[in-house]
Design a protein around this motif. Structure first.
Motif, PDB file in Angstrom:
ATOM      1  N   THR A 104      25.743   9.992  -1.630  1.00 25.00           N
ATOM      2  CA  THR A 104      25.810   8.865  -0.712  1.00 25.00           C
ATOM      3  C   THR A 104      24.438   8.666  -0.079  1.00 25.00           C
ATOM      4  OG1 THR A 104      28.141   9.324  -0.217  1.00 25.00           O
ATOM      5  CG2 THR A 104      26.948   7.902   1.321  1.00 25.00           C
ATOM      6  N   GLY A 105      23.891   7.474  -0.216  1.00 29.87           N
ATOM      7  CA  GLY A 105      22.589   7.203   0.365  1.00 29.87           C
ATOM      8  C   GLY A 105      22.106   5.811   0.031  1.00 29.87           C
ATOM      9  N   GLU A 106      21.064   5.375   0.726  1.00 35.15           N
ATOM     10  CA  GLU A 106      20.438   4.088   0.490  1.00 35.15           C
ATOM     11  C   GLU A 106      19.302   4.288  -0.504  1.00 35.15           C
ATOM     12  OE1 GLU A 106      17.631   0.979   0.729  1.00 35.15           O
ATOM     13  OE2 GLU A 106      17.223   2.915   1.664  1.00 35.15           O
ATOM     14  N   ALA A 107      19.102   3.327  -1.388  1.00 36.14           N
ATOM     15  CA  ALA A 107      18.208   3.511  -2.533  1.00 36.14           C
ATOM     16  C   ALA A 107      16.787   3.881  -2.121  1.00 36.14           C
ATOM     17  CB  ALA A 107      18.192   2.239  -3.388  1.00 36.14           C
ATOM     18  N   LEU A 108      16.177   3.130  -1.211  1.00 38.84           N
ATOM     19  CA  LEU A 108      14.802   3.412  -0.826  1.00 38.84           C
ATOM     20  C   LEU A 108      14.667   4.775  -0.161  1.00 38.84           C
ATOM     21  CD1 LEU A 108      13.669  -0.054   0.590  1.00 38.84           C
ATOM     22  CD2 LEU A 108      13.263   0.891  -1.697  1.00 38.84           C
ATOM     23  N   GLU A 109      15.625   5.114   0.686  1.00 41.18           N
ATOM     24  CA  GLU A 109      15.583   6.406   1.367  1.00 41.18           C
ATOM     25  C   GLU A 109      15.761   7.550   0.377  1.00 41.18           C
ATOM     26  OE1 GLU A 109      18.541   6.195   4.412  1.00 41.18           O
ATOM     27  OE2 GLU A 109      17.376   4.783   5.649  1.00 41.18           O
ATOM     28  N   PHE A 110      16.686   7.382  -0.550  1.00 38.99           N
ATOM     29  CA  PHE A 110      16.924   8.438  -1.539  1.00 38.99           C
ATOM     30  C   PHE A 110      15.697   8.655  -2.423  1.00 38.99           C
ATOM     31  CE2 PHE A 110      18.080   9.529  -5.912  1.00 38.99           C
ATOM     32  CZ  PHE A 110      18.641  10.782  -5.709  1.00 38.99           C
ATOM     33  N   LEU A 111      15.127   7.573  -2.937  1.00 40.26           N
ATOM     34  CA  LEU A 111      13.981   7.689  -3.837  1.00 40.26           C
ATOM     35  C   LEU A 111      12.749   8.234  -3.120  1.00 40.26           C
ATOM     36  CD1 LEU A 111      14.422   4.355  -5.801  1.00 40.26           C
ATOM     37  CD2 LEU A 111      14.686   6.655  -6.743  1.00 40.26           C
ATOM     38  N   THR A 112      12.645   7.957  -1.834  1.00 42.05           N
ATOM     39  CA  THR A 112      11.527   8.488  -1.058  1.00 42.05           C
ATOM     40  C   THR A 112      11.684   9.978  -0.810  1.00 42.05           C
ATOM     41  OG1 THR A 112      11.176   6.357   0.050  1.00 42.05           O
ATOM     42  CG2 THR A 112      10.283   8.310   1.134  1.00 42.05           C
ATOM     43  N   ALA A 113      12.917  10.418  -0.564  1.00 41.98           N
ATOM     44  CA  ALA A 113      13.156  11.808  -0.171  1.00 41.98           C
ATOM     45  C   ALA A 113      13.236  12.768  -1.352  1.00 41.98           C
ATOM     46  CB  ALA A 113      14.442  11.898   0.649  1.00 41.98           C
ATOM     47  N   THR A 114      13.723  12.300  -2.496  1.00 41.20           N
ATOM     48  CA  THR A 114      13.932  13.211  -3.616  1.00 41.20           C
ATOM     49  C   THR A 114      12.615  13.574  -4.298  1.00 41.20           C
ATOM     50  OG1 THR A 114      15.187  13.579  -5.655  1.00 41.20           O
ATOM     51  CG2 THR A 114      14.261  11.380  -5.336  1.00 41.20           C
ATOM     52  N   ASP A 115      12.582  14.774  -4.867  1.00 42.14           N
ATOM     53  CA  ASP A 115      11.441  15.160  -5.698  1.00 42.14           C
ATOM     54  C   ASP A 115      11.844  15.269  -7.164  1.00 42.14           C
ATOM     55  OD1 ASP A 115      13.003  17.413  -5.602  1.00 42.14           O
ATOM     56  OD2 ASP A 115      11.442  18.753  -4.832  1.00 42.14           O
ATOM     57  N   GLU A 116      13.064  14.822  -7.498  1.00 43.27           N
ATOM     58  CA  GLU A 116      13.535  14.844  -8.883  1.00 43.27           C
ATOM     59  C   GLU A 116      12.879  13.731  -9.689  1.00 43.27           C
ATOM     60  OE1 GLU A 116      17.766  15.643  -9.803  1.00 43.27           O
ATOM     61  OE2 GLU A 116      18.064  15.372  -7.654  1.00 43.27           O
ATOM     62  N   THR A 117      12.768  13.955 -10.978  1.00 44.04           N
ATOM     63  CA  THR A 117      12.372  12.894 -11.897  1.00 44.04           C
ATOM     64  C   THR A 117      13.522  12.648 -12.869  1.00 44.04           C
ATOM     65  OG1 THR A 117      11.315  14.479 -13.392  1.00 44.04           O
ATOM     66  CG2 THR A 117       9.906  13.396 -11.740  1.00 44.04           C
ATOM     67  N   PHE A 118      13.557  11.439 -13.399  1.00 45.61           N
ATOM     68  CA  PHE A 118      14.653  11.027 -14.264  1.00 45.61           C
ATOM     69  C   PHE A 118      14.090  10.367 -15.512  1.00 45.61           C
ATOM     70  CE2 PHE A 118      16.075  10.984  -9.884  1.00 45.61           C
ATOM     71  CZ  PHE A 118      17.272  11.675  -9.944  1.00 45.61           C
ATOM     72  N   ASP A 119      14.796  10.549 -16.617  1.00 43.75           N
ATOM     73  CA  ASP A 119      14.413   9.900 -17.870  1.00 43.75           C
ATOM     74  C   ASP A 119      14.874   8.457 -17.917  1.00 43.75           C
ATOM     75  OD1 ASP A 119      13.318  12.328 -19.066  1.00 43.75           O
ATOM     76  OD2 ASP A 119      15.406  13.004 -19.213  1.00 43.75           O
ATOM     77  N   VAL A 120      15.964   8.184 -17.221  1.00 48.36           N
ATOM     78  CA  VAL A 120      16.537   6.832 -17.184  1.00 48.36           C
ATOM     79  C   VAL A 120      16.960   6.526 -15.756  1.00 48.36           C
ATOM     80  CG1 VAL A 120      18.412   5.334 -17.980  1.00 48.36           C
ATOM     81  CG2 VAL A 120      17.396   7.003 -19.556  1.00 48.36           C
ATOM     82  N   ARG A 141       9.197   3.822 -10.271  1.00 53.70           N
ATOM     83  CA  ARG A 141       8.123   4.213 -11.196  1.00 53.70           C
ATOM     84  C   ARG A 141       7.676   5.651 -10.943  1.00 53.70           C
ATOM     85  NH1 ARG A 141       5.313   5.788 -14.283  1.00 53.70           N
ATOM     86  NH2 ARG A 141       3.588   4.889 -15.462  1.00 53.70           N
ATOM     87  N   LYS A 142       7.609   6.045  -9.684  1.00 57.06           N
ATOM     88  CA  LYS A 142       7.191   7.398  -9.329  1.00 57.06           C
ATOM     89  C   LYS A 142       8.200   8.433  -9.792  1.00 57.06           C
ATOM     90  CE  LYS A 142       5.695  10.128  -5.312  1.00 57.06           C
ATOM     91  NZ  LYS A 142       5.482  10.107  -3.844  1.00 57.06           N
ATOM     92  N   ARG A 143       9.458   8.091  -9.802  1.00 55.71           N
ATOM     93  CA  ARG A 143      10.519   9.033 -10.133  1.00 55.71           C
ATOM     94  C   ARG A 143      10.872   9.040 -11.617  1.00 55.71           C
ATOM     95  NH1 ARG A 143       9.352  11.206  -6.299  1.00 55.71           N
ATOM     96  NH2 ARG A 143       9.352  12.801  -7.898  1.00 55.71           N
ATOM     97  N   LEU A 144      10.309   8.113 -12.401  1.00 52.00           N
ATOM     98  CA  LEU A 144      10.564   8.086 -13.842  1.00 52.00           C
ATOM     99  C   LEU A 144       9.626   9.053 -14.565  1.00 52.00           C
ATOM    100  CD1 LEU A 144      11.077   4.323 -14.746  1.00 52.00           C
ATOM    101  CD2 LEU A 144      12.684   6.178 -15.216  1.00 52.00           C
TER     102      LEU A 144
END
Length: 213
Positions: A104-120, A141-144
């Motif tokens: 559960t989270g808001e997209a900008l906040e989640f992407l800013t806080a996470t250090d995970e990377t994703f293939d898709v 782009r940073k998380r891809l």
């Protein structure tokens, strides 16, 4: 817009009595992927490329039906949605599936806080449509990962009426050309944007875009 206000808006949507996705589709499948708002119509998950052992993030995962299907294709999936009610529905229906998590989270906040990377990373009528792309795309782009895929769909801009002045959310209804320019300007390559016609019985068209790192 503050995330609390966004959450309230999507909680109202989640509790508005919408019909859940069917148990099986026309082909008798218990899980399937749908980019459009039309049942059993349009392209499937193959747009995202190979999925086995790939890490996948959905922005605005709702009740988790598309993401659950990707786990059956061997992907390791994370769904992010701002609505606690939507996530509760997703966990109730799909929580038994391995390799699938809902946050559960808001997209900008989640992407800013996470250090995970994703293939898709993808969004189906979800967070991409309702988040300023000049804020969202640099974070995506940073998380891809290298060679990663970003894809999204929404109703074609020409087919939706403008939101009223009292709307609780902002919607980014860009034309095909504007989306192509926007995706490329934020570092995505091999960008392809198309407008899918509705099925023969009518309805709205769907905008579908894919870009790669």
């Amino acid at each position: 817009m503050e995330s609390a206000t966004i959450e309230q808006a999507w909680e109202r949507y989640a509790t508005s009595g919408r019909t859940p996705r069917r148990d099986v589709n026309a082909a008798g499948q218990a899980t399937w992927f749908n980019w459009t708002s039309h049942q059993d119509y349009g392209p499937d998950e193959t747009i995202l490329g190979p999925l086995t052992d790939r890490s996948v993030l959905e922005l605005g995962s709702g009740t988790g039906c598309n993401l659950a299907h990707l786990t059956t294709r061997g992907a390791h999936c994370t769904g992010m949605d701002v609505s606690p009610t939507q996530n509760a529905k997703a966990r109730e229906r799909w929580g038994h599936m391995p390799g699938l998590a809902f946050i559960t989270g808001e997209a900008l906040e989640f992407l800013t806080a996470t250090d995970e990377t994703f293939d898709v990373v993808y969004s189906v009528f979800g967070a991409h449509w309702f988040t300023n792309p000049d804020m969202l795309l640099p974070l995506v782009r940073k998380r891809l990962s290298a060679g990663g895929v970003y894809a999204f769909s929404n109703t074609a801009a020409e087919d939706v009426p403008p939101l009223g002045p009292k709307a609780a959310v902002t919607r980014f209804d860009f034309t095909r050309a504007t989306w192509e320019f926007t995706l490329r300007s934020h570092g995505l390559h091999n960008v392809h944007v198309e407008v899918l016609p509705p099925p023969a019985d009518g309805g709205q068209r769907t905008g579908l875009a894919v870009g790669r790192t």
